[in-house]
Design a protein around this motif. Structure first.
Motif, PDB file in Angstrom:
ATOM      1  N   UNK A   6      17.607  55.271  20.755  1.00 22.37           N
ATOM      2  CA  UNK A   6      16.291  56.192  20.555  1.00 22.37           C
ATOM      3  C   UNK A   6      15.282  55.529  21.804  1.00 22.37           C
ATOM      4  N   UNK A   7      15.214  54.320  21.622  1.00 25.19           N
ATOM      5  CA  UNK A   7      13.937  53.702  22.299  1.00 25.19           C
ATOM      6  C   UNK A   7      14.376  53.767  23.831  1.00 25.19           C
ATOM      7  N   UNK A   8      15.662  53.713  24.143  1.00 19.16           N
ATOM      8  CA  UNK A   8      16.032  53.631  25.526  1.00 19.16           C
ATOM      9  C   UNK A   8      16.043  55.179  26.236  1.00 19.16           C
ATOM     10  N   UNK A   9      16.276  56.243  25.223  1.00 18.75           N
ATOM     11  CA  UNK A   9      16.037  57.453  25.718  1.00 18.75           C
ATOM     12  C   UNK A   9      14.563  57.801  25.925  1.00 18.75           C
ATOM     13  N   UNK A  10      13.819  57.404  25.068  1.00 15.56           N
ATOM     14  CA  UNK A  10      12.276  57.398  25.191  1.00 15.56           C
ATOM     15  C   UNK A  10      11.690  56.769  26.507  1.00 15.56           C
ATOM     16  N   UNK A  68       6.889  62.208  24.345  1.00 14.67           N
ATOM     17  CA  UNK A  68       7.451  60.801  24.163  1.00 14.67           C
ATOM     18  C   UNK A  68       7.861  60.574  22.873  1.00 14.67           C
ATOM     19  N   UNK A  69       7.214  61.117  21.780  1.00 10.09           N
ATOM     20  CA  UNK A  69       7.442  60.683  20.291  1.00 10.09           C
ATOM     21  C   UNK A  69       8.883  61.560  20.231  1.00 10.09           C
ATOM     22  N   UNK A  70       8.809  62.749  20.594  1.00 13.24           N
ATOM     23  CA  UNK A  70      10.409  63.590  20.360  1.00 13.24           C
ATOM     24  C   UNK A  70      11.132  63.205  21.158  1.00 13.24           C
ATOM     25  N   UNK A  71      11.043  62.335  22.171  1.00 13.72           N
ATOM     26  CA  UNK A  71      12.308  61.679  22.830  1.00 13.72           C
ATOM     27  C   UNK A  71      12.547  60.390  21.855  1.00 13.72           C
ATOM     28  N   UNK A  72      11.619  59.794  21.320  1.00  6.48           N
ATOM     29  CA  UNK A  72      12.115  58.505  20.418  1.00  6.48           C
ATOM     30  C   UNK A  72      12.848  59.183  19.189  1.00  6.48           C
ATOM     31  N   UNK A  78      18.452  65.014  29.468  1.00  7.55           N
ATOM     32  CA  UNK A  78      18.738  64.381  30.866  1.00  7.55           C
ATOM     33  C   UNK A  78      18.509  62.853  30.288  1.00  7.55           C
ATOM     34  N   UNK A  79      17.489  62.152  29.849  1.00  5.21           N
ATOM     35  CA  UNK A  79      17.271  61.153  29.364  1.00  5.21           C
ATOM     36  C   UNK A  79      18.442  60.425  28.547  1.00  5.21           C
ATOM     37  N   UNK A  80      18.762  61.221  27.849  1.00  2.00           N
ATOM     38  CA  UNK A  80      19.908  60.731  26.636  1.00  2.00           C
ATOM     39  C   UNK A  80      21.409  60.697  27.586  1.00  2.00           C
ATOM     40  N   UNK A  81      21.534  61.376  28.414  1.00  6.51           N
ATOM     41  CA  UNK A  81      22.891  61.338  29.486  1.00  6.51           C
ATOM     42  C   UNK A  81      22.625  60.011  30.131  1.00  6.51           C
ATOM     43  N   UNK A  82      21.376  59.617  30.706  1.00  6.10           N
ATOM     44  CA  UNK A  82      21.270  58.546  31.403  1.00  6.10           C
ATOM     45  C   UNK A  82      21.398  57.168  30.533  1.00  6.10           C
ATOM     46  N   UNK A  83      20.959  57.274  29.310  1.00  8.91           N
ATOM     47  CA  UNK A  83      21.157  56.342  28.331  1.00  8.91           C
ATOM     48  C   UNK A  83      22.541  55.919  28.009  1.00  8.91           C
ATOM     49  N   UNK A 123      11.261  46.672  16.210  1.00 10.79           N
ATOM     50  CA  UNK A 123      11.087  47.310  17.683  1.00 10.79           C
ATOM     51  C   UNK A 123      10.802  48.922  17.694  1.00 10.79           C
ATOM     52  N   UNK A 124      11.723  49.543  17.056  1.00 13.51           N
ATOM     53  CA  UNK A 124      11.627  50.877  16.824  1.00 13.51           C
ATOM     54  C   UNK A 124      10.295  51.292  15.958  1.00 13.51           C
ATOM     55  N   UNK A 125       9.976  50.696  14.929  1.00  6.27           N
ATOM     56  CA  UNK A 125       8.586  50.892  14.438  1.00  6.27           C
ATOM     57  C   UNK A 125       7.427  50.623  15.034  1.00  6.27           C
ATOM     58  N   UNK A 126       7.453  49.786  15.822  1.00  2.00           N
ATOM     59  CA  UNK A 126       6.434  49.105  16.768  1.00  2.00           C
ATOM     60  C   UNK A 126       6.223  50.456  17.821  1.00  2.00           C
ATOM     61  N   UNK A 127       7.386  50.860  18.457  1.00  4.48           N
ATOM     62  CA  UNK A 127       7.520  51.962  19.376  1.00  4.48           C
ATOM     63  C   UNK A 127       6.603  53.322  18.944  1.00  4.48           C
ATOM     64  N   UNK A 128       7.324  53.554  17.668  1.00  6.59           N
ATOM     65  CA  UNK A 128       6.599  54.717  16.896  1.00  6.59           C
ATOM     66  C   UNK A 128       5.291  54.557  16.765  1.00  6.59           C
TER      67      UNK A 128
END
Length: 198
Positions: A62-66, A81-85, A140-145, A188-193
Motif C-alpha cells: 500500500x505504501x508503494x502504491x501511494x 494519496x490517502x485513497x491510494x494508501x 495504474x500505480x497498483x500495476x507498477x507496484x 511505517x504504514x501508521x506514520x504514512x497515514x
C-alpha cells in the motif's frame, strides 16, 4: 439443560482495539487505523511466495502504491494519496486473495471488498468510492507496484511480468524492495497515514 446454541453464523471480526466489525454490514464507527495497520502488516502479498526473511506485506504494498500514485500525479492532493494508501485496506480482515484463486473459486469478492473499503473511506473522511480518475490512477500505480514486486521478490522474469502488469513508465523510479518485519511495516504504514491525514 445445556445452553442453547445460536445457529446464526458469526459475521463479525473482533479487533485488537476492541471493536467488532460486522463484515456483512461494516460500520465506519467500527474501523480504527491501528487495526488496519496491524492487519495489513501481517498479511502477505503473493501468498507469501516472496524472497527474504519476512513476507512482503500488504502494508508495504500500500505504501508503494501511494508512492507511485504521487509520482504519476505529483499535483494530487492528500485525499487522493490517502485513497491510494488505503486502496487494499479491506484486506486487513479478508486477507489478500490472489487473483488466480478468486477465479478458481468462482466467487465474486469485489462487492464484499468494496463495501468494506467504502466504510474505511467514510471513517477517514473520504468519498465512499474513489472518483473514476482517482480509481484509474490507483489501478495504474497498483500495476507498477505489482511489476516491481513480481520481478524483485516473486521470481517473475521481466518479460513475464510485463505481460501481466504492463511496462512501468520511465517517469517512475525503480524501488528497492526489502520485506520488513511486521512491526516495522506497521509503524511505517501508521506514520504514512498520519502524515497524509494530518
Amino acid at each position: 439443560m445445556p445452553p442453547r446454541k445460536d445457529t446464526t453464523p458469526r459475521a463479525w471480526q473482533r479487533m485488537l482495539s476492541g471493536r467488532r466489525l460486522d463484515l456483512l454490514n461494516p460500520s465506519p464507527l467500527d474501523i480504527e487505523i491501528v487495526d488496519i495497520a496491524h492487519g495489513l502488516a501481517r498479511v502477505a502479498r503473493w501468498n507469501g511466495q516472496t524472497k527474504g526473511a519476512h513476507a512482503f506485506s500488504v502494508a508495504q504494498h500500500c505504501m508503494l502504491v501511494e508512492r507511485f500514485a504521487a509520482e504519476l500525479a505529483p499535483r494530487s492532493d492528500r485525499a487522493v494519496r490517502l485513497m491510494a494508501l488505503l486502496h487494499d485496506a479491506s484486506e486487513y480482515v479478508v486477507g489478500d486473495l490472489i487473483s488466480p484463486f478468486k477465479a478458481a473459486v468462482g466467487i465474486d469478492y469485489k462487492d464484499f471488498e468494496l463495501r468494506l473499503l467504502a466504510a474505511v473511506h467514510l471513517r477517514f473522511g473520504l468519498p465512499a468510492r474513489a472518483p473514476a480518475t482517482v480509481h484509474t490512477l490507483i489501478k495504474k500505480a497498483d500495476q507498477i507496484a505489482a511489476y516491481h514486486e513480481a520481478t524483485q521478490l516473486a521470481g517473475f522474469e521481466k518479460d513475464e511480468a510485463r505481460r501481466f502488469f504492463g511496462n512501468p513508465p520511465a517517469t517512475t523510479r525503480t524501488p528497492r524492495l526489502t520485506p520488513l518485519p511486521p512491526a516495522e511495516a506497521q509503524a511505517q504504514f501508521l506514520d504514512r497515514f498520519r502524515r497524509l491525514s494530518a
